[in-house]
Design a protein around this motif. Structure first.
Motif, PDB file in Angstrom:
ATOM      1  N   ALA A 214     -81.988 -56.289  39.290  1.00  0.00           N
ATOM      2  CA  ALA A 214     -82.218 -55.190  38.355  1.00  0.00           C
ATOM      3  C   ALA A 214     -81.833 -54.029  38.841  1.00  0.00           C
ATOM      4  N   LEU A 215     -82.220 -53.533  40.293  1.00  0.00           N
ATOM      5  CA  LEU A 215     -81.799 -52.411  40.616  1.00  0.00           C
ATOM      6  C   LEU A 215     -80.349 -52.316  40.847  1.00  0.00           C
ATOM      7  N   LEU A 216     -79.658 -53.436  41.281  1.00  0.00           N
ATOM      8  CA  LEU A 216     -78.255 -53.275  41.309  1.00  0.00           C
ATOM      9  C   LEU A 216     -77.560 -53.137  40.221  1.00  0.00           C
ATOM     10  N   GLY A 217     -78.093 -53.763  38.900  1.00  0.00           N
ATOM     11  CA  GLY A 217     -77.607 -53.466  37.576  1.00  0.00           C
ATOM     12  C   GLY A 217     -77.550 -51.796  37.352  1.00  0.00           C
ATOM     13  N   VAL A 218     -78.833 -51.269  37.812  1.00  0.00           N
ATOM     14  CA  VAL A 218     -78.940 -49.931  37.377  1.00  0.00           C
ATOM     15  C   VAL A 218     -77.903 -49.080  38.417  1.00  0.00           C
ATOM     16  N   ILE A 219     -77.545 -49.575  39.540  1.00  0.00           N
ATOM     17  CA  ILE A 219     -76.863 -48.971  40.458  1.00  0.00           C
ATOM     18  C   ILE A 219     -75.255 -48.987  39.715  1.00  0.00           C
ATOM     19  N   ALA A 220     -74.889 -49.941  39.354  1.00  0.00           N
ATOM     20  CA  ALA A 220     -73.609 -50.185  38.711  1.00  0.00           C
ATOM     21  C   ALA A 220     -73.496 -49.357  37.385  1.00  0.00           C
ATOM     22  N   ALA A 221     -74.479 -49.180  36.541  1.00  0.00           N
ATOM     23  CA  ALA A 221     -74.265 -48.539  35.526  1.00  0.00           C
ATOM     24  C   ALA A 221     -74.345 -47.000  35.543  1.00  0.00           C
ATOM     25  N   CYS A 222     -74.947 -46.709  36.645  1.00  0.00           N
ATOM     26  CA  CYS A 222     -74.894 -45.189  36.965  1.00  0.00           C
ATOM     27  C   CYS A 222     -73.564 -44.848  37.555  1.00  0.00           C
ATOM     28  N   PHE A 223     -72.952 -45.626  38.395  1.00  0.00           N
ATOM     29  CA  PHE A 223     -71.701 -45.276  39.032  1.00  0.00           C
ATOM     30  C   PHE A 223     -70.630 -45.510  37.914  1.00  0.00           C
ATOM     31  N   GLY A 224     -70.654 -46.550  36.941  1.00  0.00           N
ATOM     32  CA  GLY A 224     -69.925 -46.585  35.979  1.00  0.00           C
ATOM     33  C   GLY A 224     -69.718 -45.420  35.120  1.00  0.00           C
ATOM     34  N   ILE A 225     -70.696 -45.020  34.733  1.00  0.00           N
ATOM     35  CA  ILE A 225     -70.673 -43.617  33.896  1.00  0.00           C
ATOM     36  C   ILE A 225     -69.987 -42.476  34.682  1.00  0.00           C
ATOM     37  N   GLN A 226     -70.376 -42.186  35.983  1.00  0.00           N
ATOM     38  CA  GLN A 226     -69.890 -41.209  36.743  1.00  0.00           C
ATOM     39  C   GLN A 226     -68.442 -41.355  36.937  1.00  0.00           C
ATOM     40  N   ILE A 227     -67.970 -42.568  37.210  1.00  0.00           N
ATOM     41  CA  ILE A 227     -66.447 -42.683  37.633  1.00  0.00           C
ATOM     42  C   ILE A 227     -65.827 -42.235  36.248  1.00  0.00           C
ATOM     43  N   ALA A 228     -66.266 -42.961  34.894  1.00  0.00           N
ATOM     44  CA  ALA A 228     -65.602 -42.472  33.701  1.00  0.00           C
ATOM     45  C   ALA A 228     -65.576 -40.837  33.512  1.00  0.00           C
ATOM     46  N   MET A 229     -66.786 -40.250  33.825  1.00  0.00           N
ATOM     47  CA  MET A 229     -66.538 -38.638  33.904  1.00  0.00           C
ATOM     48  C   MET A 229     -65.387 -38.151  34.697  1.00  0.00           C
ATOM     49  N   ALA A 230     -65.324 -38.722  35.975  1.00  0.00           N
ATOM     50  CA  ALA A 230     -64.377 -38.189  36.991  1.00  0.00           C
ATOM     51  C   ALA A 230     -63.224 -38.338  36.686  1.00  0.00           C
ATOM     52  N   ASP A 231     -62.554 -39.446  35.972  1.00  0.00           N
ATOM     53  CA  ASP A 231     -61.242 -39.676  35.406  1.00  0.00           C
ATOM     54  C   ASP A 231     -60.300 -39.844  36.664  1.00  0.00           C
ATOM     55  N   PRO A 232     -60.650 -40.435  37.620  1.00  0.00           N
ATOM     56  CA  PRO A 232     -59.716 -40.654  38.671  1.00  0.00           C
ATOM     57  C   PRO A 232     -58.110 -41.061  38.446  1.00  0.00           C
ATOM     58  N   ASP A 233     -57.474 -40.804  39.595  1.00  0.00           N
ATOM     59  CA  ASP A 233     -56.001 -41.163  39.450  1.00  0.00           C
ATOM     60  C   ASP A 233     -55.788 -42.643  39.968  1.00  0.00           C
ATOM     61  N   TRP A 234     -55.969 -43.498  38.914  1.00  0.00           N
ATOM     62  CA  TRP A 234     -55.788 -44.839  39.327  1.00  0.00           C
ATOM     63  C   TRP A 234     -54.532 -45.430  39.912  1.00  0.00           C
TER      64      TRP A 234
END
Length: 480
Positions: A214-234
């Motif tokens: 459950a906590l791993l799922g929360v961590i993944a969701a948090c980073f997924g949102i932040q990566i989407a905001m950062a828009d890295p050079d893929w």
């Protein structure tokens, strides 16, 4: 024929297990074959396996001996995610953030390499636990004389303290970022999480696994949102997974690379996995154990691929935000929290970062507790109450963490986090080499001995880790 011990009489489940292993009583032909096969597997050990690893939860989770493979796998899913926690703890955050901010996407190749190493080594851990009925600590105590086993125990405890140190600091910073609790008080409050662990252990091992997932799922969701905001050079992200010789040539890059390696392939995880894999009630025959090894390996591989996603996300986030604008010395977790809002243009980003960090700290508490219990009981053959063992190792981690946070404040925590991961990397060979030795020994493993190609890959991992450590030490002394 051996008589039952007092421990057997007190524990009927353990008595039944030991009866099977000893060949006592009247059994059916399949049970006779299982006992004979187990005896054949364990003929290379000096002493008979007495108390199982984590005896209170040993064989407590039912498996599916028949049915489709996916149903069988579901019963084995769980231990891999506890192992995966060690590959994304707060210490890993510090090294990944430092590497991403200073060198951009270049160290993604180290994260990938570390994950491949981890998959190979954890597969051997599952094989050792299932095939021999011993965890790595018990195997070391049996195979080595005391003058070798005791230093190995001390080094394993040092690795656990380094892990605990990273978890203490990470949890304290998470509490500070989210609730404004002073770091000094947060470090002390982390000692109370022992009661959380004890409470879950009473409910059953599946509850601990569910808590972790459950906590791993929360961590993944948090980073997924932040990566989407950062828009890295893929495009550069993909190129970052290709290794470069600059990592070895540049001492500073090598130091961070070893930190990432130490944060990813963690020595205490090798002891942990070889113990918790035995919470499954798999059969005793060679065929049943071979299938259990396959399922346990699939479990850990899936979980470690998830861990790679989180590790890469941390480094990508740092590269896409801090390195992009020239902030190349960002390693403090508190700095990251304060910088994310203006860089990503959202006040939500720092909160998500703090939530993920706190979840990582709580998860690491569970794995540090279990691995510490396995190491102490396996090497010393003593049984301490979990709360007593936990408080002892907790004190060892809290004292240096409290000194750093009180003396230097948050500015000194990142250096200690990175140093703790390098310590883990330096300790790795003393856990990897025995693991490879045991699983390659046909006398100890019987028909479940590791295939030669896996042993060769694991030996290459060991040589690589040792060579990098020698290089790191040479650069360190050359700079004095």
């Amino acid at each position: 024929m051996l008589d039952r011990t007092k421990a057997d009489t007190a524990d009927p489940a353990l008595a039944e297990r030991n009866d099977c292993l000893r060949g006592a009583g009247t059994r059916s032909a399949p049970a006779d074959r299982a006992a004979e096969e187990h005896h054949d597997i364990n003929r290379g050990w000096r002493r008979a396996s007495r108390e199982p690893s984590l005896a209170d939860v040993f064989g407590s989770i039912k498996t599916r001996p028949t049915g489709p493979m996916w149903r069988k796998l579901i019963a084995f899913l769980g231990p891999g995610y506890l192992v995966a926690v060690g590959y994304m703890d707060p210490g890993n955050w510090a090294t990944s953030l430092a590497g991403g901010s200073k060198f951009g996407y270049a160290l993604l190749s180290i994260a990938l390499l570390s994950n491949i190493m981890a998959i190979i080594l954890q597969a051997l851990c599952a094989r050792l636990g299932v095939a021999s009925g011993r965890d790595l600590a018990q195997a070391c105590r049996d195979a080595f004389p005391r003058f070798v086993a005791w230093p190995l125990w001390a080094l394993a405890e040092l690795a656990i303290c380094a892990t605990d140190l990273a978890e203490v600091i990470g949890t304290a910073i998470g509490l500070n970022l989210l609730f404004g609790i002073p770091l000094e008080l947060g470090v002390i409050l982390t000692a109370l999480d022992v009661f959380l662990i004890l409470g879950m252990q009473r409910l059953g091992f599946r509850y601990i696994e569910a808590f972790i997932v459950a906590l791993l799922g929360v961590i993944a969701a948090c980073f997924g949102i932040q990566i989407a905001m950062a828009d890295p050079d893929w495009g550069r992200v993909i190129l970052g997974f290709a290794p470069t010789v600059e990592i070895v040539r540049n001492p500073e890059m090598l130091y961070l690379a070893l930190g990432i390696l130490g944060a990813t392939v963690m020595p205490h995880n090798l002891y942990l996995h070889s113990g918790i894999v035995q919470t499954r009630a798999y059969g005793r025959s060679v065929a049943e154990r071979r299938e259990a090894i396959t399922l346990a390996t699939m479990d850990s591989t899936i979980a470690l691929m998830f861990a790679l996603t989180i590790n890469a996300s941390i480094l990508i986030l740092a590269a896409a935000t801090f390195h992009k604008i020239g902030q190349t010395n960002v390693a403090e977790l508190g700095q990251v929290h304060s910088f994310l809002a203006p860089l990503l243009g959202s006040a939500l980003a720092p909160t998500l970062f703090g939530i993920a960090l706190l979840c990582c700290g709580l998860n690491s508490t569970v794995t540090a507790t279990l691995s510490g219990q396995i190491v102490m009981e396996g090497f010393l053959d003593i049984r301490l109450p979990p709360w007593m063992r936990r408080l002892a190792t907790r004190a060892l981690a809290i004292i240096p963490a409290a000194i750093v946070t009180i003396w230097w404040g948050s500015q000194g925590t990142a250096k200690l986090l990175i140093l703790s991961q390098v310590i883990l990397s330096l300790q790795l060979p003393f856990a990897i080499v025995p693991l490879v030795m045991f699983t390659a020994d046909k006398r100890k493993m019987g028909p479940l001995v590791a295939p030669r190609w896996i042993t060769a890959l694991a030996a290459l991992v060991a040589v690589t880790v040792i060579a990098l450590n020698v290089k790191l030490l040479a650069d360190f002394f050359a700079a004095l």
